[in-house]
Design a protein around this motif. Structure first.
Motif, PDB file in Angstrom:
ATOM      1  N   ILE A  23       0.850  -1.188   0.000  1.00 58.17           N
ATOM      2  CA  ILE A  23       0.000   0.000   0.000  1.00 58.17           C
ATOM      3  C   ILE A  23       0.884   1.235   0.000  1.00 58.17           C
ATOM      4  O   ILE A  23       1.736   1.397   0.886  1.00 58.17           O
ATOM      5  CB  ILE A  23      -0.924   0.036   1.236  1.00 58.17           C
ATOM      6  N   VAL A  51      -6.880   7.041   3.917  1.00 53.53           N
ATOM      7  CA  VAL A  51      -7.365   5.964   3.060  1.00 53.53           C
ATOM      8  C   VAL A  51      -6.436   4.756   3.108  1.00 53.53           C
ATOM      9  O   VAL A  51      -6.881   3.614   3.264  1.00 53.53           O
ATOM     10  CB  VAL A  51      -7.518   6.458   1.607  1.00 53.53           C
ATOM     11  N   ARG A  82      -6.490   2.873   6.633  1.00 51.44           N
ATOM     12  CA  ARG A  82      -7.746   2.149   6.841  1.00 51.44           C
ATOM     13  C   ARG A  82      -7.807   0.904   5.973  1.00 51.44           C
ATOM     14  O   ARG A  82      -8.267  -0.156   6.405  1.00 51.44           O
ATOM     15  CB  ARG A  82      -8.938   3.061   6.541  1.00 51.44           C
ATOM     16  N   THR A  83      -7.355   1.034   4.727  1.00 53.29           N
ATOM     17  CA  THR A  83      -7.337  -0.123   3.833  1.00 53.29           C
ATOM     18  C   THR A  83      -6.409  -1.198   4.368  1.00 53.29           C
ATOM     19  O   THR A  83      -6.734  -2.396   4.352  1.00 53.29           O
ATOM     20  CB  THR A  83      -6.894   0.307   2.422  1.00 53.29           C
ATOM     21  N   VAL A  85      -8.042  -3.156   7.209  1.00 49.65           N
ATOM     22  CA  VAL A  85      -9.047  -4.123   6.749  1.00 49.65           C
ATOM     23  C   VAL A  85      -8.362  -5.363   6.190  1.00 49.65           C
ATOM     24  O   VAL A  85      -8.755  -6.505   6.496  1.00 49.65           O
ATOM     25  CB  VAL A  85      -9.967  -3.486   5.691  1.00 49.65           C
ATOM     26  N   LEU A  86      -7.340  -5.165   5.371  1.00 48.14           N
ATOM     27  CA  LEU A  86      -6.633  -6.302   4.784  1.00 48.14           C
ATOM     28  C   LEU A  86      -5.976  -7.162   5.858  1.00 48.14           C
ATOM     29  O   LEU A  86      -6.037  -8.398   5.812  1.00 48.14           O
ATOM     30  CB  LEU A  86      -5.578  -5.805   3.787  1.00 48.14           C
ATOM     31  N   GLY A 116      -1.785  -1.109  -3.964  1.00 49.40           N
ATOM     32  CA  GLY A 116      -2.768  -0.046  -3.885  1.00 49.40           C
ATOM     33  C   GLY A 116      -2.061   1.283  -3.733  1.00 49.40           C
ATOM     34  O   GLY A 116      -1.408   1.526  -2.711  1.00 49.40           O
ATOM     35  N   LEU A 160      -2.518   4.719  -2.901  1.00 50.33           N
ATOM     36  CA  LEU A 160      -3.627   5.396  -2.236  1.00 50.33           C
ATOM     37  C   LEU A 160      -3.231   6.724  -1.605  1.00 50.33           C
ATOM     38  O   LEU A 160      -3.866   7.179  -0.660  1.00 50.33           O
ATOM     39  CB  LEU A 160      -4.217   4.464  -1.160  1.00 50.33           C
ATOM     40  N   ARG A 163      -5.774   5.468  -6.675  1.00 50.52           N
ATOM     41  CA  ARG A 163      -6.699   6.458  -6.128  1.00 50.52           C
ATOM     42  C   ARG A 163      -6.570   7.773  -6.882  1.00 50.52           C
ATOM     43  O   ARG A 163      -5.472   8.220  -7.208  1.00 50.52           O
ATOM     44  CB  ARG A 163      -6.377   6.689  -4.653  1.00 50.52           C
ATOM     45  N   PRO A 198     -12.206   7.695  -3.460  1.00 50.98           N
ATOM     46  CA  PRO A 198     -12.750   7.448  -2.121  1.00 50.98           C
ATOM     47  C   PRO A 198     -13.877   8.386  -1.715  1.00 50.98           C
ATOM     48  O   PRO A 198     -14.853   7.964  -1.088  1.00 50.98           O
ATOM     49  CB  PRO A 198     -11.525   7.639  -1.212  1.00 50.98           C
TER      50      PRO A 198
END
Length: 235
Positions: A5, A11, A14-15, A18-19, A69, A71, A95, A118
């Motif tokens: 990432i 953003v 937070r991503t 979650v992952l 990602g 981001l 993004r 986002p």
């Protein structure tokens, strides 16, 4: 799976959370020292450096990663990182943060696997909450196309129709159908439309108000106001 990432801001972090919560391996690349420290305080592996530089991506394990990602809030950094990741065979997600314009999306959409915005995704969630339970925006496909899930009400003119009898405007189509107590499936022609059933429709913004009148039973003025009157996006 292994993910890299780029960006440990709002953003990106937070991503990453979650992952990680889903059991994936995540490495962040961030050049801002306070953000680096915050991510490390949450026990993330962080490479401190510019995500648009290949040697920092190599340090983050891009050669072994399944996806990257990009981001950050910097479009140039994000695009460059994605191009490097493509060279290593990664799936790329980029993004964009500028005011949403179709030409920006089209410029980059062919170069990366997916472009995300986002603020627009957040707006979809906010709109769903404001509209309540009978209408739910799922996704913006293009600047003028949206996928929506609508729940049949007792005021809907099509209540009691079958799928084959349902006549939607030309610039729309039914993608899925689900009974009120069942899962969404491909629609069958003989399925009847009853109160509580859900219909997923792909539609041009210009005809959303007409669809809402048919499937939800809103008045013409309500439907136009709620559909944004063809405003070109989620408000």
């Amino acid at each position: 799976m292994r993910f890299v990432i780029i960006g440990a801001g709002r953003v990106g972090l937070r991503t990453a959370r979650v992952l990680r919560d889903e059991g994936h391996e995540v490495t962040l690349v961030e050049r801002d020292e306070p953000r680096v420290q915050r991510a490390r305080n949450e026990a993330f592996t962080v490479v401190e450096g510019d995500g648009s530089r290949e040697h920092f991506l190599e340090e983050a394990g891009i050669a072994e990663a399944d996806a990257l990602g990009a981001l950050t809030g910097d479009l140039n950094v994000n695009f460059t990182a994605c191009m490097i990741a493509k060279h290593y065979g990664c799936r790329t997600v980029m993004r964009i943060d500028e005011a949403y314009r179709e030409e920006i999306y089209r410029k980059y959409a062919d170069e990366v696997d997916e472009v995300i915005y986002p603020e627009r995704l957040g707006a979809i969630g906010a709109k769903n909450a404001l509209l309540g339970g009978t209408i739910r925006a799922i996704a913006d496909i293009e600047q003028h196309l949206q996928v929506v899930e609508l729940t049949i009400t007792d005021a809907a003119p099509v209540n009691g129709y079958t799928i084959s009898e349902l006549e939607l405007p030309a610039d729309s189509r039914v993608l899925a159908f689900g009974k009120h107590d069942g899962e969404l499936e491909l629609p069958g022609e003989d399925e009847s439309l009853e109160v509580g059933d859900r219909v997923v429709v792909l539609a041009d913004f210009e005809v959303l108000s007409d669809i809402r009148q048919l499937l939800v039973g809103e008045s013409a003025s309500q439907a136009v106001a709620n559909a944004g009157s063809g405003s070109g996006g989620v408000n």
